[in-house]
Design a protein around this motif. Structure first.
Motif, PDB file in Angstrom:
ATOM      1  N   VAL A  15     -21.379   9.190  28.496  1.00  8.44           N
ATOM      2  CA  VAL A  15     -21.605   7.802  28.928  1.00  8.44           C
ATOM      3  C   VAL A  15     -22.353   7.036  27.832  1.00  8.44           C
ATOM      4  O   VAL A  15     -21.972   5.916  27.461  1.00  8.44           O
ATOM      5  CB  VAL A  15     -22.395   7.755  30.266  1.00  8.44           C
ATOM      6  CG1 VAL A  15     -22.926   6.365  30.562  1.00  8.44           C
ATOM      7  CG2 VAL A  15     -21.524   8.259  31.409  1.00  8.44           C
ATOM      8  N   LEU A  16     -23.411   7.637  27.308  1.00  2.90           N
ATOM      9  CA  LEU A  16     -24.217   6.980  26.280  1.00  2.90           C
ATOM     10  C   LEU A  16     -23.407   6.741  25.004  1.00  2.90           C
ATOM     11  O   LEU A  16     -23.453   5.649  24.421  1.00  2.90           O
ATOM     12  CB  LEU A  16     -25.450   7.836  25.988  1.00  2.90           C
ATOM     13  CG  LEU A  16     -26.614   7.200  25.265  1.00  2.90           C
ATOM     14  CD1 LEU A  16     -26.982   5.843  25.832  1.00  2.90           C
ATOM     15  CD2 LEU A  16     -27.809   8.117  25.318  1.00  2.90           C
ATOM     16  N   ILE A  17     -22.627   7.716  24.593  1.00  2.00           N
ATOM     17  CA  ILE A  17     -21.798   7.570  23.394  1.00  2.00           C
ATOM     18  C   ILE A  17     -20.744   6.486  23.593  1.00  2.00           C
ATOM     19  O   ILE A  17     -20.507   5.668  22.697  1.00  2.00           O
ATOM     20  CB  ILE A  17     -21.185   8.931  22.992  1.00  2.00           C
ATOM     21  CG1 ILE A  17     -22.291   9.779  22.349  1.00  2.00           C
ATOM     22  CG2 ILE A  17     -20.005   8.769  22.052  1.00  2.00           C
ATOM     23  CD1 ILE A  17     -21.933  11.209  22.092  1.00  2.00           C
ATOM     24  N   PHE A 106     -29.028   2.596  33.702  1.00  2.00           N
ATOM     25  CA  PHE A 106     -29.183   1.388  32.900  1.00  2.00           C
ATOM     26  C   PHE A 106     -27.807   0.843  32.533  1.00  2.00           C
ATOM     27  O   PHE A 106     -26.815   1.553  32.583  1.00  2.00           O
ATOM     28  CB  PHE A 106     -30.023   1.653  31.646  1.00  2.00           C
ATOM     29  CG  PHE A 106     -29.458   2.720  30.759  1.00  2.00           C
ATOM     30  CD1 PHE A 106     -28.595   2.401  29.721  1.00  2.00           C
ATOM     31  CD2 PHE A 106     -29.792   4.053  30.953  1.00  2.00           C
ATOM     32  CE1 PHE A 106     -28.077   3.388  28.900  1.00  2.00           C
ATOM     33  CE2 PHE A 106     -29.276   5.045  30.138  1.00  2.00           C
ATOM     34  CZ  PHE A 106     -28.417   4.716  29.105  1.00  2.00           C
ATOM     35  N   SER A 107     -27.796  -0.418  32.145  1.00  2.00           N
ATOM     36  CA  SER A 107     -26.534  -1.097  31.806  1.00  2.00           C
ATOM     37  C   SER A 107     -26.363  -1.174  30.290  1.00  2.00           C
ATOM     38  O   SER A 107     -27.310  -0.931  29.532  1.00  2.00           O
ATOM     39  CB  SER A 107     -26.532  -2.509  32.387  1.00  2.00           C
ATOM     40  OG  SER A 107     -27.523  -3.286  31.733  1.00  2.00           O
ATOM     41  N   LEU A 108     -25.183  -1.557  29.875  1.00  2.00           N
ATOM     42  CA  LEU A 108     -24.885  -1.764  28.464  1.00  2.00           C
ATOM     43  C   LEU A 108     -25.812  -2.838  27.891  1.00  2.00           C
ATOM     44  O   LEU A 108     -26.306  -2.716  26.771  1.00  2.00           O
ATOM     45  CB  LEU A 108     -23.414  -2.183  28.304  1.00  2.00           C
ATOM     46  CG  LEU A 108     -22.896  -2.339  26.885  1.00  2.00           C
ATOM     47  CD1 LEU A 108     -22.919  -1.015  26.141  1.00  2.00           C
ATOM     48  CD2 LEU A 108     -21.487  -2.901  26.905  1.00  2.00           C
ATOM     49  N   ASN A 109     -26.079  -3.865  28.672  1.00  2.00           N
ATOM     50  CA  ASN A 109     -26.945  -4.953  28.240  1.00  2.00           C
ATOM     51  C   ASN A 109     -28.370  -4.461  27.960  1.00  2.00           C
ATOM     52  O   ASN A 109     -28.984  -4.853  26.966  1.00  2.00           O
ATOM     53  CB  ASN A 109     -26.949  -6.049  29.310  1.00  2.00           C
ATOM     54  CG  ASN A 109     -27.627  -7.314  28.843  1.00  2.00           C
ATOM     55  OD1 ASN A 109     -27.549  -7.669  27.685  1.00  2.00           O
ATOM     56  ND2 ASN A 109     -28.287  -7.993  29.761  1.00  2.00           N
ATOM     57  N   ILE A 110     -28.892  -3.602  28.824  1.00  2.00           N
ATOM     58  CA  ILE A 110     -30.247  -3.059  28.627  1.00  2.00           C
ATOM     59  C   ILE A 110     -30.291  -2.206  27.362  1.00  2.00           C
ATOM     60  O   ILE A 110     -31.226  -2.307  26.563  1.00  2.00           O
ATOM     61  CB  ILE A 110     -30.706  -2.263  29.871  1.00  2.00           C
ATOM     62  CG1 ILE A 110     -30.976  -3.239  31.021  1.00  2.00           C
ATOM     63  CG2 ILE A 110     -31.937  -1.420  29.562  1.00  2.00           C
ATOM     64  CD1 ILE A 110     -31.245  -2.584  32.361  1.00  2.00           C
TER      65      ILE A 110
END
Length: 122
Positions: A15-17, A106-110
């Motif tokens: 997810v993070l990558i 957390f979201s992509l924006n954060i």
């Protein structure tokens, strides 16, 4: 920017990558725990380490302390990612000179905001 992503859970690393790729970061390396991350840090130069807090073998706080105690690595920015909401634990991580902190989920924006903040510090 070369980023080391450290998490014992394959899904969370994935997810993070994927989020980082959406933000157009392409030079990404994975580690499954702090021990493997430390080995990679001694073999390669990274611009940022994004690590989970709770992991087997060596947790994120121990990894952060090892990075800060190592003259070659001490200036490497470290972004801590965790579901930890214990104020004492968070204060200890901040005292250990973490560069940024994200609470799961957390979201992509954060993530983008934290990465921008860290880039401004470097």
């Amino acid at each position: 920017m070369k980023i080391l992503v450290v998490d014992d859970m394959p899904l969370m690393r994935h997810v993070l990558i994927n989020m980082l790729r959406k933000l157009e970061f392409k030079d990404l390396i994975e580690a499954t725990d702090g021990v493997q991350a430390l080995q990679l840090l001694h073999q390669h130069t990274f611009d940022l380490v994004i690590t989970d807090l709770h992991m087997p073998k060596m947790d994120g706080k121990s990894l952060l302390n090892r990075i800060r105690d190592d003259q070659q690595l001490q200036n490497t920015p470290v972004l801590m990612v965790t579901c930890e909401d214990n104020a004492t634990e968070i204060k200890e991580i901040i005292a250990a000179k973490v560069s940024g902190f994200i609470i799961k989920p957390f979201s992509l924006n954060i993530l983008a905001k934290q990465l921008k903040k860290i880039a401004e510090l470097v």
